[in-house]
Motif scaffolding. Structure first.
Motif, PDB file in Angstrom:
ATOM      1  N   ARG A 502     -25.523 -17.918 -40.518  1.00  0.00           N
ATOM      2  CA  ARG A 502     -24.753 -18.744 -41.451  1.00  0.00           C
ATOM      3  C   ARG A 502     -24.047 -17.881 -42.514  1.00  0.00           C
ATOM      4  O   ARG A 502     -22.984 -18.250 -43.008  1.00  0.00           O
ATOM      5  N   LEU A 503     -24.642 -16.753 -42.866  1.00  0.00           N
ATOM      6  CA  LEU A 503     -23.995 -15.862 -43.824  1.00  0.00           C
ATOM      7  C   LEU A 503     -22.677 -15.326 -43.266  1.00  0.00           C
ATOM      8  O   LEU A 503     -21.736 -15.053 -44.008  1.00  0.00           O
ATOM      9  N   GLN A 504     -22.597 -15.199 -41.957  1.00  0.00           N
ATOM     10  CA  GLN A 504     -21.370 -14.744 -41.312  1.00  0.00           C
ATOM     11  C   GLN A 504     -20.345 -15.876 -41.211  1.00  0.00           C
ATOM     12  O   GLN A 504     -19.159 -15.696 -41.480  1.00  0.00           O
ATOM     13  N   SER A 505     -20.837 -17.052 -40.823  1.00  0.00           N
ATOM     14  CA  SER A 505     -19.910 -18.172 -40.563  1.00  0.00           C
ATOM     15  C   SER A 505     -19.603 -19.013 -41.792  1.00  0.00           C
ATOM     16  O   SER A 505     -18.567 -19.691 -41.852  1.00  0.00           O
ATOM     17  N   GLY A 506     -20.498 -19.015 -42.763  1.00  0.00           N
ATOM     18  CA  GLY A 506     -20.331 -19.871 -43.932  1.00  0.00           C
ATOM     19  C   GLY A 506     -20.771 -21.297 -43.683  1.00  0.00           C
ATOM     20  O   GLY A 506     -20.624 -22.162 -44.560  1.00  0.00           O
ATOM     21  N   ASP A 507     -21.315 -21.584 -42.518  1.00  0.00           N
ATOM     22  CA  ASP A 507     -21.734 -22.937 -42.166  1.00  0.00           C
ATOM     23  C   ASP A 507     -22.998 -23.312 -42.931  1.00  0.00           C
ATOM     24  O   ASP A 507     -24.050 -22.712 -42.741  1.00  0.00           O
ATOM     25  N   ALA A 508     -22.900 -24.327 -43.787  1.00  0.00           N
ATOM     26  CA  ALA A 508     -24.045 -24.775 -44.576  1.00  0.00           C
ATOM     27  C   ALA A 508     -24.524 -26.154 -44.149  1.00  0.00           C
ATOM     28  O   ALA A 508     -25.372 -26.751 -44.823  1.00  0.00           O
ATOM     29  N   VAL A 509     -24.000 -26.667 -43.054  1.00  0.00           N
ATOM     30  CA  VAL A 509     -24.362 -28.001 -42.586  1.00  0.00           C
ATOM     31  C   VAL A 509     -25.858 -28.067 -42.291  1.00  0.00           C
ATOM     32  O   VAL A 509     -26.405 -27.207 -41.592  1.00  0.00           O
ATOM     33  N   GLY A 510     -26.505 -29.093 -42.836  1.00  0.00           N
ATOM     34  CA  GLY A 510     -27.922 -29.308 -42.573  1.00  0.00           C
ATOM     35  C   GLY A 510     -28.844 -28.593 -43.532  1.00  0.00           C
ATOM     36  O   GLY A 510     -30.056 -28.804 -43.488  1.00  0.00           O
ATOM     37  N   LEU A 511     -28.317 -27.739 -44.395  1.00  0.00           N
ATOM     38  CA  LEU A 511     -29.153 -27.021 -45.352  1.00  0.00           C
ATOM     39  C   LEU A 511     -29.400 -27.875 -46.596  1.00  0.00           C
ATOM     40  O   LEU A 511     -28.588 -28.724 -46.952  1.00  0.00           O
ATOM     41  N   ASP A 512     -30.494 -27.622 -47.278  1.00  0.00           N
ATOM     42  CA  ASP A 512     -30.716 -28.273 -48.560  1.00  0.00           C
ATOM     43  C   ASP A 512     -29.695 -27.749 -49.556  1.00  0.00           C
ATOM     44  O   ASP A 512     -29.084 -26.691 -49.370  1.00  0.00           O
ATOM     45  N   ALA A 513     -29.491 -28.499 -50.642  1.00  0.00           N
ATOM     46  CA  ALA A 513     -28.423 -28.174 -51.588  1.00  0.00           C
ATOM     47  C   ALA A 513     -28.602 -26.803 -52.230  1.00  0.00           C
ATOM     48  O   ALA A 513     -27.625 -26.070 -52.442  1.00  0.00           O
ATOM     49  N   SER A 514     -29.826 -26.429 -52.532  1.00  0.00           N
ATOM     50  CA  SER A 514     -30.065 -25.134 -53.171  1.00  0.00           C
ATOM     51  C   SER A 514     -29.729 -23.986 -52.227  1.00  0.00           C
ATOM     52  O   SER A 514     -29.024 -23.042 -52.600  1.00  0.00           O
ATOM     53  N   THR A 515     -30.250 -24.053 -50.995  1.00  0.00           N
ATOM     54  CA  THR A 515     -29.980 -22.986 -50.036  1.00  0.00           C
ATOM     55  C   THR A 515     -28.492 -22.908 -49.726  1.00  0.00           C
ATOM     56  O   THR A 515     -27.914 -21.819 -49.621  1.00  0.00           O
ATOM     57  N   ALA A 516     -27.841 -24.062 -49.597  1.00  0.00           N
ATOM     58  CA  ALA A 516     -26.402 -24.074 -49.314  1.00  0.00           C
ATOM     59  C   ALA A 516     -25.611 -23.446 -50.458  1.00  0.00           C
ATOM     60  O   ALA A 516     -24.686 -22.650 -50.240  1.00  0.00           O
ATOM     61  N   GLY A 517     -25.980 -23.782 -51.697  1.00  0.00           N
ATOM     62  CA  GLY A 517     -25.281 -23.223 -52.848  1.00  0.00           C
ATOM     63  C   GLY A 517     -25.464 -21.720 -52.953  1.00  0.00           C
ATOM     64  O   GLY A 517     -24.508 -20.976 -53.232  1.00  0.00           O
ATOM     65  N   LEU A 518     -26.670 -21.258 -52.725  1.00  0.00           N
ATOM     66  CA  LEU A 518     -26.929 -19.818 -52.774  1.00  0.00           C
ATOM     67  C   LEU A 518     -26.224 -19.091 -51.636  1.00  0.00           C
ATOM     68  O   LEU A 518     -25.723 -17.974 -51.813  1.00  0.00           O
ATOM     69  N   LEU A 519     -26.167 -19.721 -50.461  1.00  0.00           N
ATOM     70  CA  LEU A 519     -25.490 -19.124 -49.323  1.00  0.00           C
ATOM     71  C   LEU A 519     -24.023 -18.865 -49.647  1.00  0.00           C
ATOM     72  O   LEU A 519     -23.483 -17.796 -49.355  1.00  0.00           O
ATOM     73  N   GLN A 520     -23.400 -19.851 -50.278  1.00  0.00           N
ATOM     74  CA  GLN A 520     -21.987 -19.692 -50.637  1.00  0.00           C
ATOM     75  C   GLN A 520     -21.795 -18.559 -51.642  1.00  0.00           C
ATOM     76  O   GLN A 520     -20.852 -17.773 -51.544  1.00  0.00           O
ATOM     77  N   ARG A 521     -22.682 -18.436 -52.605  1.00  0.00           N
ATOM     78  CA  ARG A 521     -22.566 -17.376 -53.605  1.00  0.00           C
ATOM     79  C   ARG A 521     -22.829 -15.992 -53.012  1.00  0.00           C
ATOM     80  O   ARG A 521     -22.328 -14.989 -53.527  1.00  0.00           O
ATOM     81  N   LEU A 522     -23.628 -15.940 -51.954  1.00  0.00           N
ATOM     82  CA  LEU A 522     -23.998 -14.654 -51.372  1.00  0.00           C
ATOM     83  C   LEU A 522     -23.019 -14.184 -50.307  1.00  0.00           C
ATOM     84  O   LEU A 522     -23.113 -13.032 -49.863  1.00  0.00           O
ATOM     85  N   GLN A 523     -22.122 -15.027 -49.886  1.00  0.00           N
ATOM     86  CA  GLN A 523     -21.147 -14.605 -48.877  1.00  0.00           C
ATOM     87  C   GLN A 523     -20.235 -13.519 -49.432  1.00  0.00           C
ATOM     88  O   GLN A 523     -19.741 -13.616 -50.552  1.00  0.00           O
ATOM     89  N   LEU A 524     -20.028 -12.494 -48.645  1.00  0.00           N
ATOM     90  CA  LEU A 524     -19.214 -11.351 -49.079  1.00  0.00           C
ATOM     91  C   LEU A 524     -17.740 -11.541 -48.768  1.00  0.00           C
ATOM     92  O   LEU A 524     -16.892 -10.800 -49.258  1.00  0.00           O
ATOM     93  N   SER A 525     -17.414 -12.473 -47.890  1.00  0.00           N
ATOM     94  CA  SER A 525     -15.998 -12.667 -47.529  1.00  0.00           C
ATOM     95  C   SER A 525     -15.604 -14.123 -47.717  1.00  0.00           C
ATOM     96  O   SER A 525     -16.442 -14.992 -47.877  1.00  0.00           O
TER      97      SER A 525
END
Length: 525
Positions: A502-525
């Protein structure tokens, strides 16, 4: 076949211990106990293989100890211990035996003392010694190879904590001209820092992974191989060896030298196996055999000493007394030896991965607490970090001191100062100090155990580690849990694999709100 364990809270002794604690356990005072019994030090201390233990500064008396021993008998501890040494599959959730003790059995020794030990014990012992002999022969080959100046162990968990702790502890016995490095963290900074010190033609990489699939280990191994080739290194077969059961995967990697171990060896108990190759290279084949011999002596003590004089049993029961009756939530490990600076980290895995369970061996939720939190630093560093809390904090934390009587490497005056500090800290915890102003008041009556080694040698280190293994076994048996699985390690691994994609694709579907929000902040591209 052994009789099933009886869980501690279902025994008469458990109820008796509760009554005893309510009557005088909560108000027990060590200073009064010493004043009332001039023989208390003698009564609550003992010799065991390669070490001496003073338990006299613990919140126990003869009545408490008698009831704790009754608890062990009523739970079926002896039968469970004998079942382990007989090779029965006491690791019930994985349908495996737990025969790490076999790794330190001499080739001529019979693994079990029962009249008719299972035939598989002798078969496994023979296989084990074939591997041990081959591993030690390879260690000697590396030791004699002057061109191989750096050995890098790549592993994690039991494939790192044990050998790293032991190599540091026995540095006095290490062959000069060999530097041994340990890489475990998937954080690339750790491996990069080690590689910056190396030359490919002088480096041997040991890839320690039972399955040869551990994410952290294989990521680091792949990066090490890439570095080796990019720096002009050739002959992977000479510069890489594997400690694994997955020979095919190691061969695909380019490794032809492999040393395996068996499914009856848990990772946190694997230091005695091929996972100990870094230690064998450091201290030599005879040193490694002495290390195994010290552990074997403690095995014999645990297997044969009467419960009342059985040090692993006494320590394990003390842990139960503190966790379940006094309600102490942690234990601090304080080795007064810089060489033992990684011992607390090693013991953290040993105890908390073994006994950090909320269900019993039948899967039923436990109504009482299990493993305490283990933590610590070597003395005297810890004194200037967290001993303030140990002496004056609101929670009581039992402390386990480890001291070495004689050291070969020191400077004039240093070791006496070190020993004076460890004795003083144990004394201060117990005695305390009155101060009417409050800020300099020490309540005292804070318990500690004192383990003393005559010297830190391969044999005494082996005995110390085996003592801790068996102590964990005892408390786990009393609590009725399986101390040999570690399912709690698995969930995070599974989720990490999904999140990495998901860090590569940016796909946050199905994740809880906290994990999804952190995933977006941690994406490098």
């Amino acid at each position: 076949m052994r009789e099933a364990l009886i869980r501690c809270d279902r025994t008469p002794a458990w109820a008796a211990l509760r009554a005893l604690y309510a009557a005088n356990g909560r108000t027990f005072d060590l200073r009064e106990a010493f004043a009332a019994n001039p023989r208390r030090f003698t009564d609550f201390s003992q010799d065991a293989p390669h070490l001496f233990a003073d338990l006299s500064k613990n919140l126990i008396d003869a009545q408490t100890q008698t009831l704790l021993l009754k608890l062990a008998l009523q739970c079926g501890l002896e039968g469970h211990r004998d079942a382990m040494f007989a090779g029965e599959k006491i690791n019930s959730t994985e349908n495996r035996a737990a025969m790490h003790f076999l790794l330190r059995n001499p080739a001529s020794a019979h693994a079990g003392r029962a009249p008719a030990a299972p035939e598989n014990i002798a078969n496994e012992l023979a296989r084990m010694h074939e591997t041990l002999n081959a591993m030690l022969a390879y260690a000697e080959q590396v030791r004699q190879d002057a061109a191989m100046t750096d050995i890098v162990n790549i592993g994690i968990g039991g494939s790192d904590l044990g050998p790293q702790m032991a190599v540091l502890a026995l540095d006095e016995f290490r062959l000069s001209g060999k530097r041994i490095h340990f890489v475990s963290n998937i954080d690339g900074q750790e491996l990069a820092a080690v590689l910056a010190q190396l030359k490919p033609q002088n480096t041997l990489f040991l890839i320690a992974s039972k399955t040869f699939t551990t994410t952290e280990t294989m990521t680091n191994a792949g990066s090490a191989k890439h570095w080796f080739e990019a720096q002009g290194g050739t002959d992977i077969a000479r510069h890489f060896a594997a400690l694994t059961t997955n020979v095919a995967a190691a061969n695909d990697f380019g490794i032809s030298t492999t040393f395996g171990f068996w499914d009856w060896v848990g990772g946190r108990y694997s230091l005695w196996s091929a996972i100990g190759l870094p230690l064998a290279i450091a201290i030599g084949a005879q040193g490694f055999r002495d290390f195994l011999g010290g552990a074997h002596a403690m095995d014999d003590h645990f297997r044969s000493a009467p419960l009342a004089q059985n040090l692993p049993v006494r320590l394990g029961l003390l842990d139960v007394w503190y966790r379940n009756f006094h309600g102490f939530t942690s234990r601090s490990i304080a080795p007064y030896s810089s060489a033992l600076r990684r011992l607390p980290a090693y013991l953290q895995q040993l105890e908390m991965e073994s006994n950090g369970k909320r269900v019993d061996a039948d899967g039923q939720v436990l109504p009482f607490a299990t493993a305490p939190v283990l933590w610590g630093e070597p003395g005297t560093n810890g004194q200037h970090a967290y001993f303030q809390m140990l002496h004056q904090g609101t929670e009581v934390v039992p402390v386990e001191f480890v001291a070495i009587k004689r050291v070969a490497r020191s400077l004039p005056g240093h070791h006496n100062k070190l020993l004076a500090n460890v004795l003083a800290q144990a004394q201060a915890l117990m005695q305390g100090k009155d101060d009417v102003g409050g800020h300099k008041h020490f309540t005292g009556n804070r318990p500690s155990t004192f383990l003393l080694l005559e010297a830190l040698t391969p044999a005494s280190l082996g005995a110390l580690i085996a003592l801790q293994e068996h102590r964990v076994f005892v408390s786990g048996a009393i609590w009725g849990i399986n101390s040999f699985d570690q399912w709690g390690v698995e969930l995070g691994k599974v989720l990490a694999s999904d999140i990495e994609q998901r860090l590569q694709s940016g796909d946050a579907v199905g994740l809880d709100a906290s994990t999804a929000g952190l995933l977006q902040r941690l994406q490098l591209s």
